[in-house]
Design a protein around this motif. Structure first.
Motif, PDB file in Angstrom:
ATOM      1  N   ALA A  21       0.825  -1.213   0.000  1.00 53.54           N
ATOM      2  CA  ALA A  21       0.000   0.000   0.000  1.00 53.54           C
ATOM      3  C   ALA A  21       0.859   1.262   0.000  1.00 53.54           C
ATOM      4  O   ALA A  21       0.595   2.216  -0.747  1.00 53.54           O
ATOM      5  CB  ALA A  21      -0.939  -0.010   1.206  1.00 53.54           C
ATOM      6  N   ILE A  24       2.609   1.671  -3.448  1.00 52.91           N
ATOM      7  CA  ILE A  24       1.694   2.159  -4.489  1.00 52.91           C
ATOM      8  C   ILE A  24       1.331   3.619  -4.246  1.00 52.91           C
ATOM      9  O   ILE A  24       1.185   4.402  -5.199  1.00 52.91           O
ATOM     10  CB  ILE A  24       0.439   1.266  -4.534  1.00 52.91           C
ATOM     11  N   ALA A  25       1.213   4.021  -2.979  1.00 56.28           N
ATOM     12  CA  ALA A  25       0.913   5.425  -2.680  1.00 56.28           C
ATOM     13  C   ALA A  25       2.026   6.345  -3.186  1.00 56.28           C
ATOM     14  O   ALA A  25       1.762   7.414  -3.765  1.00 56.28           O
ATOM     15  CB  ALA A  25       0.708   5.604  -1.180  1.00 56.28           C
ATOM     16  N   LEU A  28       1.764   6.512  -6.923  1.00 53.83           N
ATOM     17  CA  LEU A  28       0.672   7.383  -7.365  1.00 53.83           C
ATOM     18  C   LEU A  28       1.067   8.850  -7.299  1.00 53.83           C
ATOM     19  O   LEU A  28       0.658   9.657  -8.158  1.00 53.83           O
ATOM     20  CB  LEU A  28      -0.576   7.131  -6.509  1.00 53.83           C
ATOM     21  N   LEU A  50      -0.970   4.155 -14.542  1.00 48.93           N
ATOM     22  CA  LEU A  50      -2.220   4.441 -13.833  1.00 48.93           C
ATOM     23  C   LEU A  50      -3.321   3.464 -14.253  1.00 48.93           C
ATOM     24  O   LEU A  50      -4.133   3.034 -13.423  1.00 48.93           O
ATOM     25  CB  LEU A  50      -2.651   5.882 -14.114  1.00 48.93           C
ATOM     26  N   LEU A  53      -2.771   0.283 -12.340  1.00 48.19           N
ATOM     27  CA  LEU A  53      -3.212   0.411 -10.944  1.00 48.19           C
ATOM     28  C   LEU A  53      -4.734   0.438 -10.845  1.00 48.19           C
ATOM     29  O   LEU A  53      -5.311  -0.014  -9.842  1.00 48.19           O
ATOM     30  CB  LEU A  53      -2.610   1.671 -10.318  1.00 48.19           C
ATOM     31  N   ASN A  54      -5.376   0.982 -11.873  1.00 46.94           N
ATOM     32  CA  ASN A  54      -6.833   0.990 -11.880  1.00 46.94           C
ATOM     33  C   ASN A  54      -7.397  -0.427 -11.910  1.00 46.94           C
ATOM     34  O   ASN A  54      -8.437  -0.714 -11.309  1.00 46.94           O
ATOM     35  CB  ASN A  54      -7.336   1.783 -13.088  1.00 46.94           C
ATOM     36  N   TYR A  58      -7.594   0.964  -7.887  1.00 48.43           N
ATOM     37  CA  TYR A  58      -7.321   2.371  -7.568  1.00 48.43           C
ATOM     38  C   TYR A  58      -8.047   3.283  -8.555  1.00 48.43           C
ATOM     39  O   TYR A  58      -8.140   2.993  -9.744  1.00 48.43           O
ATOM     40  CB  TYR A  58      -5.819   2.644  -7.587  1.00 48.43           C
ATOM     41  N   ASP A  59      -8.533   4.407  -8.054  1.00 48.57           N
ATOM     42  CA  ASP A  59      -9.340   5.329  -8.856  1.00 48.57           C
ATOM     43  C   ASP A  59      -8.465   6.100  -9.839  1.00 48.57           C
ATOM     44  O   ASP A  59      -7.343   6.515  -9.517  1.00 48.57           O
ATOM     45  CB  ASP A  59     -10.066   6.306  -7.930  1.00 48.57           C
ATOM     46  N   SER A  89     -11.922   3.362 -17.911  1.00 46.70           N
ATOM     47  CA  SER A  89     -12.285   4.330 -16.865  1.00 46.70           C
ATOM     48  C   SER A  89     -13.474   5.207 -17.203  1.00 46.70           C
ATOM     49  O   SER A  89     -14.107   5.751 -16.305  1.00 46.70           O
ATOM     50  CB  SER A  89     -11.083   5.220 -16.547  1.00 46.70           C
TER      51      SER A  89
END
Length: 727
Positions: A21, A24-25, A28, A50, A53-54, A58-59, A89
């Protein structure tokens, strides 16, 4: 130049499993910075990461505008990243979709075939009603594209467009009809697939296409295309009855000539499900039966299952055909695949006749009595409880069909039902018990009913039914039926055997049985005992046997009195009290005292007969009975005279509650002096109330402890140095 690539990101995630976590933060944060870069290379790589990760949850909706920027890139590899991100997305509420219209139009008009294909693929994922309305004209023009690769993609895309913008179907219908005659087979396949999907919603709209579809089916060598057309004809046939005569001969020729099992099965399945086979001639039906047999005995388990599925639907149309499959279905009961065995088991009730009933039931019973450690075709049948329940239910269903019309030997069936009580690992013993009860009640033949009662006595004496495994699984609950039938048909019991039956009804194992069985035992004991006392001829030498049996029953009833179930206790106390009265007041040698026993026996008299479920509906209403006529005309007058009658309360209770109005209070007018006095008291109560906040600055409370004189607060200078207070 030091940005992470997608491969670096994936390797980093795998290397940081414990701190995924946080890793990945941090990634991002880097992506947020990189995606805002003016360098399209950096932006595209950031968007690629991205998007990955989506997929992990993840948004990425915040990057919608950057997705459009990458989509507009002139480089194909970046454009592909952008369209993938958009497909993943974007949704109908995405704000930047309005910016995509001209961008997609430009890509659709590109001279590069793969860019056009990329735009078509992306549009299929993000199409909305507005996009469909704006781009339908461009798509219709592209249906005449020089490349079949593009034409087939446009045709397939149109289905998604029709779902969002139904009006486009009217505009596209002529073009779709023309594409059925396209020179390239892939375009024809795409067109037929789209029409087939559309026909599931409203097949009547596509009846004008039947001539073209018929020609394609007759001349096509492509199995996939033929399968789609066969499915389409199955949808169209119910809308046009005359269509069957035209296409059934073609179906017969194709079914006979094809070597493709998938195509052959689709023809069979379509004819059966659409009902076309009802209009088929005998030769086509016979051909269909032979093909189904080939499927059912095929080495491929999938084809065997499909064949049985098609057969289950065919026999609902032609029940007489099941006789041709009897041996094959019985072989499938031994199949290694559990789903195939279940499917074959579902077909068993349809193929049972009088001659085949007993062999089929005996075969099914053989599966139920295999040992716990005995494996059958690599599958332990003992542990499959659902399958065993299914076998038992099938036995009960096929034997009770049409009120036991197929049973020629009821002694055999009674034996089968009794044996089902000893089948382990089942949970349908209640159904077995109900059928035992039903069979006994329906029997009118005295010798056969005596045989039945003898079997119930054997069941009662069998110590195996009292084993813990049968008590725990509920199999012992069948003793409820045995005890009930012994008490109900006690007249068929040999008097010499009654003492033995009473002893078995009062053994110590009884306390382990369920409450419903114990209740049945108590009533059966009372019925059989009364019958025994009435039918026995006692004398001076046999009076001791009477006393011994009576005292034994009174002692054994204590087993039921200490039961945890209140109903068992109640019935046991009732039976014990009756036995006490008989023991105290009845003299078995004196025939005049038999009136007491006969009076008790009358409580249980009356033949129990079967009653149909719809018996009440069959009773005719007497002609002289008028159901609308008031029975007692004076009743309404009587109710009206009673002011608080129940009828009035039930009729007007709720309405009265709703309409009830409180009586108006008589307000006394106060004089001017009284008004001033009341106002003064109210103001004084407000001032004295510490919980009332008065915002009027003119009227301040005189004794309120909330007010403070700010000017009178003393000010004390002090300094603070390293924890020391100095004045």
């Amino acid at each position: 130049m030091f940005e992470k690539s997608l491969a670096d990101l994936i390797r980093g995630i795998r290397a940081n499993k414990k701190n995924e976590a946080s890793f990945i933060a941090s990634c991002l944060e880097e992506i947020t910075t990189e995606i805002k870069s003016n360098d399209i290379d950096v932006k595209a790589v950031a968007l690629q990461k991205l998007t990955y990760l989506n997929m992990m949850g993840y948004d990425m909706t915040w990057a919608s505008f950057h997705v459009v920027e990458v989509m507009s890139s002139s480089k194909f590899q970046y454009k592909r990243i952008g369209y993938l991100a958009a497909a993943q997305s974007f949704n109908k509420d995405t704000d930047v979709l309005m910016l995509c219209t001209n961008l997609i139009k430009k890509d659709l008009a590109s001279n590069k075939m793969y860019e056009t294909a990329l735009a078509l693929n992306g549009l299929s994922q993000i199409v909305t009603p507005d996009l469909a309305r704006d781009l339908i004209d461009d798509l219709l023009k592209m249906m005449n594209h020089s490349q079949p690769y593009i034409r087939k993609r446009v045709v397939v895309l149109l289905y998604k467009v029709f779902l969002q913008y139904p009006e486009a179907l009217i505009m596209s219908y002529p073009k779709l009809k023309d594409k059925l005659e396209d020179q390239h087979t892939s375009v024809v396949i795409a067109t037929v697939s789209v029409i087939c999907e559309l026909a599931t919603h409203n097949p009547r709209n596509y009846l004008p296409l039947v001539p073209q579809l018929y020609n394609i089916l007759s001349s096509s060598n492509n199995n996939w295309l033929s399968i789609k057309i066969v499915k389409l004809f199955a949808l169209l046939a119910p809308e046009e009855p005359r269509l069957a005569k035209k296409i059934l001969p073609v179906f017969g020729l194709l079914l006979e000539s094809t070597s493709a099992t998938s195509f052959a099965y689709e023809i069979l399945n379509s004819m059966i499900k659409s009902g076309l086979i009802k209009q088929a001639n005998q030769s086509l039906i016979a051909l269909s039966v032979e093909k189904l047999k080939e499927f059912i005995v095929d080495r491929d388990a999938n084809l065997r299952y499909l064949g049985l599925s098609a057969l289950s639907e065919l026999i609902t149309i032609f029940p007489q055909l099941v006789t041709a499959f009897t041996d094959i279905i019985l072989e499938r009961l031994d199949d290694i695949d559990l789903s195939i065995r279940r499917k074959a088991l579902d077909l068993v009730p349809a193929m049972v006749t009088k001659p085949t009933l007993m062999p089929i039931v005996d075969k099914l019973m053989s599966y139920l009595f295999k040992e716990e450690d005995e494996w059958f075709n690599n599958i332990n049948i003992f542990t499959d409880k659902d399958y065993r329940n299914c076998i038992v239910n099938n036995i009960l269903t096929i034997c009770s069909k049409d009120k036991y019309a197929n049973i020629t030997n009821f002694q055999w069936y009674i034996y089968i039902l009794c044996n089902l009580a000893f089948v382990e690992n089942i949970s349908v013993i209640d159904s077995v018990a109900k059928q035992l009860m039903d069979v006994c009640i329906r029997l009118r033949d005295t010798p056969l009913k005596k045989f039945f009662i003898d079997k119930m006595v054997e069941l009662l004496k069998n110590k195996a039914i009292y084993e813990k495994k049968f008590i725990k699984s509920g199999n012992s609950d069948i003793l409820y039926v045995a005890a009930y039938l012994l008490g109900e048909y006690r007249s068929t019991i040999n008097v010499d055997n009654i003492e033995d039956i009473l002893f078995n009804l009062t053994t110590n194992e009884v306390k382990e049985l369920s409450e419903i069985v114990q209740n049945s035992y108590i009533i059966a004991i009372l019925k059989i005992y009364i019958y025994w006392v009435l039918k026995s001829d006692f004398n001076e030498s046999s009076i001791d046997a009477y006393k011994q049996i009576t005292t034994m029953l009174m002692d054994k009833l204590q087993l039921f009195i200490v039961s945890s179930d209140i109903e068992v206790q109640d019935r046991a106390n009732l039976a014990l009290e009756i036995l006490n009265k008989i023991y105290e007041q009845y003299d078995p040698i004196n025939s005049t005292d038999k009136k007491l026993i006969e009076g008790i026996d009358n409580l249980f008299k009356g033949e129990l007969k079967p009653v149909a479920k719809k018996a009440q509906k069959m009773v005719p209403i007497p002609t002289e009975l008028d159901l609308d006529k008031v029975i007692n005309p004076e009743s309404q007058d009587i109710l009206n005279e009673i002011g608080t009658s129940f009828a009035d309360e039930t009729k007007y209770f709720w309405k009265a509650k709703l309409r009830a109005v409180k009586p108006k209070k008589v307000i006394k007018e106060l004089s001017k002096r009284e008004l001033e006095e009341a106002r003064r008291k109210r103001n004084q109560s407000k001032k004295n109330n510490p919980f009332y906040l008065d915002f009027d600055e003119d009227t301040k409370s005189q004794n309120s402890f909330y007010e403070a004189e700010i000017d009178n607060i003393p000010i004390v200078p002090f300094t603070y140095k390293f924890g020391t207070l100095i004045k």
